[in-house]
Design an enzyme around this catalytic site. Structure first.
Site, PDB file in Angstrom:
ATOM      1  CG  ASN A 166      53.727  57.373  81.827  1.00 32.89           C
ATOM      2  OD1 ASN A 166      54.405  57.376  80.792  1.00 32.89           O
ATOM      3  ND2 ASN A 166      53.145  58.467  82.295  1.00 32.89           N
ATOM      4  CG  HIS A 209      50.580  62.105  82.086  1.00 34.97           C
ATOM      5  ND1 HIS A 209      51.429  63.043  82.634  1.00 34.97           N
ATOM      6  CD2 HIS A 209      50.683  60.995  82.855  1.00 34.97           C
ATOM      7  CE1 HIS A 209      52.026  62.504  83.698  1.00 34.97           C
ATOM      8  NE2 HIS A 209      51.586  61.273  83.855  1.00 34.97           N
ATOM      9  CD  GLU A 218      48.434  59.465  86.251  1.00 34.50           C
ATOM     10  OE1 GLU A 218      48.319  58.384  85.719  1.00 34.50           O
ATOM     11  OE2 GLU A 218      49.394  60.229  86.042  1.00 34.50           O
TER      12      GLU A 218
HETATM   13  P1  13P Z   1      55.679  58.780  89.212  1.00 39.21           P
HETATM   14  O1  13P Z   1      55.324  57.361  89.583  1.00 39.21           O
HETATM   15  O2  13P Z   1      57.112  58.939  88.808  1.00 39.21           O
HETATM   16  O3  13P Z   1      55.267  59.758  90.280  1.00 39.21           O
HETATM   17  O4  13P Z   1      54.843  59.151  87.908  1.00 39.21           O
HETATM   18  C1  13P Z   1      53.482  58.854  87.913  1.00 39.21           C
HETATM   19  C2  13P Z   1      52.874  59.141  86.613  1.00 39.21           C
HETATM   20  O5  13P Z   1      53.061  60.206  86.035  1.00 39.21           O
HETATM   21  C3  13P Z   1      52.010  58.106  86.047  1.00 39.21           C
HETATM   22  O6  13P Z   1      51.446  58.484  84.847  1.00 39.21           O
END
Ligand code: 13P
Length: 260
Positions: free
Chosen positions: A13, A105, A174
């Site tokens: 991402n 997200h 997440e």
């Molecule tokens: P990071 O790996 O920078 O923490 O971001 C994770 C993310 O938002 C995946 O969608």
């Protein structure tokens, strides 16, 4: 035609990083780094989620560089077409070769105040166009010991979907506190959250969804995160560096990654 799912999805991402020239440079460098043995259809599927403006570059040049890359978009309109200035429809993304699309997200939820109806619309339109939505869920605060927040985030969308639409949804766990921080969730926390999500979805919808993990995944911690029964990983910062992304891909390939 979408290919059959691999046991493990490694998704990059890129958020609002990488214009089309930087995307081109990334692909060129990745193609140099990736050994021939990892360019076939292996147990780990690599997918790129660049900004909209880099999708066409990624589509054309991943083929030119013989990179085994799937494509995904970071967001999609909840509407199919029409007077929605600034929005991008699911069919436009599908035409660009996208197989996946992120929905809900935490950064989109926070910045665009997405409603439940909008999230449902995004999922439905994506499925109707032949893509697999990746529904992101995550608790805001660390260590509350309850998974109600993430269960209700997935349930509020799942409950408005038809069974054939639910089957296409991948969930990405997440934790908001782990995104962009120096701290990833512990294997124990991920295991508990994923078990809770799967258990609830099985009970309510008779479905065992693929669940990914995202939140500060990098080359240093990927070894401790695989083998948790995950369907893969959604990587932010560490995916912007082709060497680090290739190292994560290689590490997952060594032991077949997680299991979807
Ligand atoms: P990071 O790996 O920078 O923490 O971001 C994770 C993310 O938002 C995946 O969608």
């Amino acid at each position: 035609m979408s290919r059959a799912p691999s046991p493990c999805l490694l998704a990059a991402n890129w958020k609002m990083n990488m214009d089309y020239l930087q995307t081109l440079d990334f692909l060129r460098r990745l193609s140099i780094l990736l050994p021939e043995s990892l360019r076939g259809k292996g147990p780990v599927e690599m997918a790129l989620f660049p900004p909209f403006t880099s999708l066409r570059t990624a589509q054309v040049f991943s083929n030119s560089y013989r990179l085994p890359l799937s494509l995904g978009a970071q967001d999609v309109s909840p509407h199919a077409s029409g007077s929605f200035t600034g929005e991008i429809s699911a069919s436009m993304l599908r035409t660009l070769g996208c197989e996946y699309v992120l929905v809900g997200h935490s950064e989109s939820r926070r910045n665009h105040h997405e409603t439940r109806e909008e999230l449902v619309g995004k999922v439905k339109n994506s499925v109707a166009c032949g893509m697999r939505p990746i529904l992101c869920v995550g608790e805001k605060e660390k260590g509350r010991g309850s998974w109600e927040e993430i269960i209700s985030q997935s349930e509020e969308v799942f409950s408005d979907l038809e069974p054939f639409e639910r089957e296409k949804v991948i969930i990405s766990y997440e934790p908001v506190w782990a995104i962009g921080s120096s701290e990833t969730a512990s294997p124990e926390c991920i295991f508990k959250a994923v078990s809770a999500l799967k258990g609830e979805t099985e009970e309510k919808f008779n479905l065992s969804p693929t669940v990914l993990y995202g939140g500060s995944v990098n080359e240093g911690n990927i070894g401790s995160l695989k083998g948790l029964g995950l369907g893969g990983f959604l990587v932010g910062r560490a995916s912007l560096d082709p060497a680090e992304f290739a190292a994560i891909f290689q590490c997952l390939n060594e032991e077949e990654g997680g299991k979807r």
